[in-house]
Structures are given as C-alpha cells and as structure tokens.
Design a protein around this motif. Structure first.
Motif, PDB file in Angstrom:
ATOM      1  N   UNK A 658       0.820  -1.213   0.000  1.00 33.35           N
ATOM      2  CA  UNK A 658       0.000   0.000   0.000  1.00 33.35           C
ATOM      3  C   UNK A 658       0.858   1.269   0.000  1.00 33.35           C
ATOM      4  N   UNK A 659       0.371   2.284  -0.700  1.00 37.19           N
ATOM      5  CA  UNK A 659       1.145   3.533  -0.766  1.00 37.19           C
ATOM      6  C   UNK A 659       0.286   4.726  -0.377  1.00 37.19           C
ATOM      7  N   UNK A 660       0.944   5.862  -0.176  1.00 39.91           N
ATOM      8  CA  UNK A 660       0.221   7.116   0.095  1.00 39.91           C
ATOM      9  C   UNK A 660      -0.067   7.785  -1.245  1.00 39.91           C
ATOM     10  N   UNK A 661      -0.915   8.817  -1.218  1.00 37.13           N
ATOM     11  CA  UNK A 661      -1.188   9.598  -2.435  1.00 37.13           C
ATOM     12  C   UNK A 661      -0.951  11.059  -2.110  1.00 37.13           C
ATOM     13  N   UNK A 662       0.287  11.456  -2.126  1.00 37.14           N
ATOM     14  CA  UNK A 662       0.596  12.832  -1.735  1.00 37.14           C
ATOM     15  C   UNK A 662       0.542  13.738  -2.965  1.00 37.14           C
ATOM     16  N   UNK A 663      -0.108  14.891  -2.825  1.00 34.08           N
ATOM     17  CA  UNK A 663      -0.154  15.795  -3.977  1.00 34.08           C
ATOM     18  C   UNK A 663       1.222  16.396  -4.273  1.00 34.08           C
TER      19      UNK A 663
END
Ligand code: GLA
Length: 711
Positions: A658-663
């Motif tokens: 799983x990963x993050x979704x950083x703008x």
C-alpha cells in the motif's frame, strides 16, 4: 618470599601487559570503528546540530568576540572557518600567520562552539599565481583564468599540489589535536564553477597519463575510441589533446569525451583525497574529514570521494532557476531538491550533513527573490528528515564588501540585528532542543517503510554519455530520474540513490532509469535480484551500449531484451510542438521526449501502447513476472511524469504494497522516530496522518512552506 615477589611481579607485569594490550586493541578498534562507521562521529541524541559560517579574516578583529558570542547565544552549536583564507594564512610565500585563526578558534572554544576547519585551497594567493602562472587553469577558449575570484588553480598542476600539501600539512599539525576543531572540510565546492573544465597544459599532460594508465598502449586506445572513424588514429599518447568542442570543426569523438569526463572526475577526487590523506596523518581520529559538493554538478562525482568519512552538500533553492510548485514555488524551490540530495549523499557512506543552506535572499541567482516566510525553517527540517547529522547556515553576517554583498546572513547589514531568515534558524534551534528531549532511540522504524523501500541506481557514466549524445534537445537525465523519484516520494516511499557497489536485495523496488551503459555482469545481477523477489523497473535507453559506449554488435539493446521480454526495440523523438499519446488501462498519457517502440515477446504483458504516429498499437511499457519478482520496462520519457507514476503505482499494487497519495509539492518523511510533513506547494495542504498521531510541532493543515512533526 622471593619466589612470591617474583610471582607477584610476573603477575603484575602480566596485568600491565594485558591492560596495555587491551588499551591498544581498544584504541585500534575505536580507530577502526571511526574509520569504518562515520555514524560514530555523532551522538544520535543530538539529532541534527546547527551551525553558521563565519569569516574572521573578513571582519575587524574588534567584531570577532561580539559576533561569536552572539552566535552562541542565539543557540548555534558550531561555526565554520577558513576555506577562503589562504592569503591571510600565508600573505607572502613561506610567511605564515595563523595567530588570527588561533584567536578565532579560542573564541569559539570560549563560547562552546565547535569549529569546522577548512583547507583554503580554492583561493590561492596572488603571489603564487604571479610566481607560477602555470598553476592557473585554462578554459575551453584557451583563455587563462586569472586571480581575482576563486578556484582559478588547476587541479593537475604539480606546483599547485605542492603548495596545497604544504599548507594542509601545517594546518593539520597545528589544529589536528585541537579539541574545539570538530571536523575538516577540504576545499569548497570543487568544480571550477562556470569554467567547468581545465584545458591547461598540466591538465592535457595529466589526461595523457590517465589514458596511458588505462590503455597501456595506443592500439588499445585506437580500438576503444574507434579511431579509424574520420581518420582519428593516433601514433602515440603525446598526440592526444583533451576533446574540446571549441577547437574542433564537428563533434568530438564520444569515447574520448567519456574518458575525459571520467578523468576530470578522477582528477578532482584525487585532489580532495590527497588532502584527506595528509590530514589523516596528523589529526585525531575523532576529527572527521569531508568536503562539500553541489549535488547536481555533473562534472564532479561524489561517489569517487567515498574515502572521505562522509560527504556533505550545499543547497540553495530560491534563486530564480527552480520555480518549484505553483505560483509561489520560486520562493521555496522544488520538493525533490533537498530530498534527492539527502537520499543521494546519505546513501554513499550512510551519513551526511548539509554544509551550506541558503539563509534567505541570495545574490547570484537568475533573479533573487525573497524566500517564502517559513521556507528556511522548512528546508532545515527537510534536511533533518533525511537523517543529516548537521546543517550549517551560509553565513552569519551579510558581507558589506566583496562579491556577495546582497547575500543574506543570520545578521542584517548592521551586524547585530537578526534577519528574518535568521529568526527562522533560531526558531528551529529552540524547537530542536525539545525534540531532542523527546527522542527515543528504542523506537522501531515502521514496517511499511521497509516494504516500500526503493532504490534508484545511478552511474555518472550514463549521465556523461547521454549529456554528450542526448539525441534530442529535450533529453535531461536528472529530470528523467526525478520523474521516478518524485513518484516514489508521492507514495511515501523511502528512497536511496545508490551505485552498483550496493546490495540490491535490501530494496523491494529497484529503478534503473535510462541505464544506457552496462555489461553482462550487471544484467545477471538484475536477473538474480528479480528471481529472488525484487521488482526491477528499467526505463528507455537502458542497455543500448557497453561500458565504453559502443553499440552492441547484436540487435539494438540486445543485453536486456530477454530480461524485459522484448524481441526488438527502436526509438522515436518528437519536436517540442507535438505531443505523442500512450494508452495504459483506460487512461491516455502524453509524451514528447523519448519513445522506445517495442516488439514484445508473445508471453510478455503489454501495459501501455502508443496511440498515434505510424507505430500506433505498438508497445510502450512491458511487464513480466520472473521467478518471485517482476521486471517492468518503461519505454517512454514524458514531461509531466504522469505515465511513469501510474506505472510505478501499478507495480506497487501488483506487489500488494500500500502507498500514500501525496499531492505535488507535499512530502512525508520519517527519521529517528519522528514523522515530518512538508508543504512546498502554493496551496494549503492537509497532511495525512493516523488518528492517534501525537503532533509535536505544527498542525495537520499546512500553509505553503509549513511543517508538521508528529510521532
Ligand atoms: C556557494 C559557495 C559559498 C558561497 C555561496 C553563496 O555555495 O560554496 O562559498 O559563495 O555559494 O550563496
């Protein structure tokens, strides 16, 4: 009785000897540890120490105590002296003056500041250049670079090297066991700055020696350089000149250029390492040795300087060249600027520091904007989040005369009022004191970070080779790497930029972007890495040539075809005015820099294909399972990095990580038990953090240039 006495003597002798031997062993061992593990130079509990540059030689002696005392009162923990002071140390040949430096170091000691002491070798005094004009470098136009700025000397001049040895030896002997001297910096940003390469006779001769050493005989060189082409064949090494486009009608021989870039990087590394060896002979093992480099300067290769205890870098972000993210980005620089440098320099020896950090407005940029309020503070925490052991502000006082008059310091021009960016330094120093109290060495790094861990494989040979033969005006190797780096950081993945000496198996994800030069040994290592469960990502241009930049006498990119599951590849390049299209899943992406058009093997999965041009429907991205891992080949270099990011996302999904979704412009980093959120964007951003996060500094919603720290 007698016997007893002698027994006692023997026993006590035995104990003395044993103690002596143990002490010697401990001493040797501690030296060994220091030599092998640069971590031991620093106390983990300090997290990151903060310092500031000071130039006693540039200010009246009556100011020194006031300034140094003030520096200490404001909370700085170390200062930095000497890198440009050769003419003060040796105003006339052989007439030395170190008393001023003794005094300055004594003042630092009085106020509990450690000192980073530098060798003054970027600034040879004028008497030296007048007496020996041949120590000066010569630029590509054949012009001798003169005294009047800095870095005018040729690293290849034996005369210069002798002067360097003399002054470095004197400094090492004088300050090598001074307890206030914390560590040593060799030279300063060795690079020759804008003049870049040295074409002096000294450099020409040194290049010839380097070639002789590499090729042994001229026939070998003729073969490797392909000199039958355009009748370039040499009869002997003395006929060879450094390839210099300014003295040639058409393009220089690419193999000669590649060798020259290697030679030049070796030459500067030798210049630095020779100084290191002199210092090591005389200084205490507890004093460390480093140099400071500009992370993106391509002519100098930090990897060639691994023999230093560790490498440090210098960083200026708001200077008009880096426009950052969004309308206000030019006041903060790009999120990957400090990030990439952290991840590159730390990976070399496991430890790094930031020797110069921008103190606010500078004087040498394209234009020199004010920094966004908070930006200096954010940069400092970004440095800390990369595991750096110290950060040093450039510089304590704004100069009133000389070449950097408009350059901010911690102090304003009056020398006593703290500048706006100085305030930010002082604020961080105060906050750091609290963080040090909270620091807990027992805290374990969260598991997810090991799962997401990625490496980017870097070799300067690739960079040099493609810089010289880009094939399109749109090729930019560092931007290409950054498209992958940025995507990984937006997932919240820890990244190391590594070279081939490192063990790939520590990293679940390994990206080798545009790895143009390789050999069978490397492809075999990649294959094994994948078979054992690694996820390998290769991008366009990879494997086109051997290590000497020859195309293979085989199908184009042959060494990687089986590995990526392809039968054949050719490439296409577009004008800046035209965007090509690629389709992956249900989305369409644009490209314009580079396209490898791929014929996939029948059992390889095609993840993306071209949507236009005459090769519409041909493969652009391949993916295949191999053993326990996967290989993905991305044949496209886009501008916006969207396709590259989507491909990486799909690989992480496939691996069930799983990963993050950083703008864009937002970063989340972890170091020493602390989580950090940074906002380099021009809007307010919310940093994702767990419900039970204990916020230590700041808050979840960050305005531009703001920071949040939590546990
Ligand atoms: C560089 C140099 C310093 C100084 C600063 C000014 O990084 O290393 O000596 O000139 O820039 O910004």
């Amino acid at each position: 009785m007698k016997l007893r006495k002698s027994t006692h003597l023997v026993i006590s002798n035995f104990y003395i000897k044993k103690k002596l031997i143990t002490t010697v062993i401990i001493l040797l061992f501690s030296q060994l540890i220091l030599a092998q593990n640069p971590d031991t130079f620093f106390d983990k509990k300090d997290l990151m120490l903060v310092g500031s540059y000071y130039y006693p030689e540039q200010w009246p002696e009556s100011n020194w105590e006031r300034d140094i005392k003030r520096m200490a009162e404001l909370g700085f923990e170390f200062t930095h002296f000497g890198e440009f002071a050769w003419s003060t140390m040796e105003p006339e040949e052989g007439k030395y003056n170190f008393e001023w430096l003794d005094k300055a170091i004594a003042l630092a000691q009085k106020y509990n500041l450690r000192v980073i002491l530098c060798t003054p070798t970027p600034t040879p005094p004028v008497w030296m250049t007048q007496k020996h004009p041949d120590i000066l470098m010569v630029n590509a136009e054949g012009r001798t670079i003169q005294h009047g700025a800095r870095q005018q000397a040729s690293w290849s001049s034996k005369t210069y090297q002798e002067y360097v040895s003399k002054i470095v030896t004197l400094l090492a002997k004088r300050y090598g066991n001074n307890k206030t001297v914390w560590g040593w910096q060799i030279d300063n940003e060795p690079s020759h700055y804008g003049a870049s390469f040295d074409y002096s006779e000294n450099a020409q001769n040194s290049y010839r020696d380097w070639l002789k050493n590499k090729y042994k005989n001229i026939e070998n060189l003729n073969t490797v350089w392909g000199n039958a082409f355009w009748s370039q064949t040499y009869n002997n090494f003395e006929q060879i000149r450094i390839p210099n486009q300014k003295e040639l009608v058409q393009q220089a021989n690419p193999h000669a250029v590649l060798d020259f870039k290697r030679f030049n990087a070796d030459e500067v590394a030798k210049f630095i390492i020779t100084q290191k060896e002199i210092l090591r002979k005389y200084i205490e093992p507890s004093q460390w040795i480093t140099t400071n480099l500009m992370p993106h300067h391509s002519a100098v290769d930090p990897l060639r300087m691994k023999d230093l205890d560790f490498l440090t870098y210098t960083k200026y972000l708001a200077e008009g060249y880096d426009l950052g993210h969004g309308e206000q980005g030019f006041r903060m620089g790009s999120a990957n600027s400090i990030g990439f440098s952290n991840d590159f320099f730390r990976a070399i020896n496991g430890v790094s520091g930031v020797m110069e950090l921008q103190p606010g407005q500078v004087n040498w940029g394209l234009f020199n904007p004010q920094t966004m309020p908070g930006a200096v503070r954010m940069w400092m925490y970004h440095v800390m989040s990369g595991g750096n052991k110290f950060v040093c502000n450039y510089r304590f006082r704004q100069p009133l005369s000389g070449g950097e008059q408009y350059h901010y310091g911690i102090m304003k021009t009056d020398g006593t009022t703290v500048s706006s960016s100085g305030d930010e330094y002082i604020g961080v120093i105060k906050e750091l004191k609290n963080l040090r109290k909270i620091y807990n060495s027992e805290v374990k790094t969260p598991d997810i970070l090991f799962k997401r861990k990625a490496a980017i494989l870097y070799n300067p040979d690739n960079r040099w080779e493609m810089e010289y033969q880009p094939q399109t005006n749109q090729w930019d190797y560092i931007s290409h790497i950054n498209r992958y780096y940025n995507a990984l950081k937006s997932f919240g993945a820890p990244v190391d930029i590594i070279d081939e000496s490192k063990d790939f198996s520590q990293y679940p994800f390994l990206v080798a972007p545009a790895y143009q030069l390789l050999d069978e040994k490397l492809t075999a290592r990649w294959k094994k890495y994948v078979e054992n469960g690694g996820h390998l990502i290769l991008s366009c241009r990879t494997g086109q040539k051997d290590r000497e930049a020859h195309l293979w006498e085989a199908l184009f990119q042959k060494p990687i075809l089986d590995l990526i599951g392809a039968e054949e590849i050719y490439f296409d390049l577009l004008p800046t005015s035209l965007m090509g299209k690629v389709k992956m899943d249900d989305s369409s992406y644009e490209w314009n820099n580079w396209a490898d058009v791929i014929k996939a093997k029948s059992n390889t999965t095609v993840w993306a294909e071209y949507q236009d041009q005459f090769y519409k429907g041909k493969a652009a991205v391949l993916h295949r399972q191999l053993g326990k891992g996967t290989v993905t080949y991305v044949g496209v270099d886009s501008d916006d990095g969207k396709l590259e990011k989507q491909v990486l996302k799909k690989i992480f999904d496939t691996a069930a990580v799983p990963v993050m979704f950083l703008p864009e412009g937002v970063l989340v980093e972890y170091s020493n038990g602390f989580w950090f959120g940074f906002n380099y964007s021009s809007q307010i951003q919310e940093i994702p953090m767990p419900e039970d996060a204990k916020v230590l500094i700041g808050k979840k919603n960050l305005k531009p240039a703001d920071v949040v720290i939590w546990q």
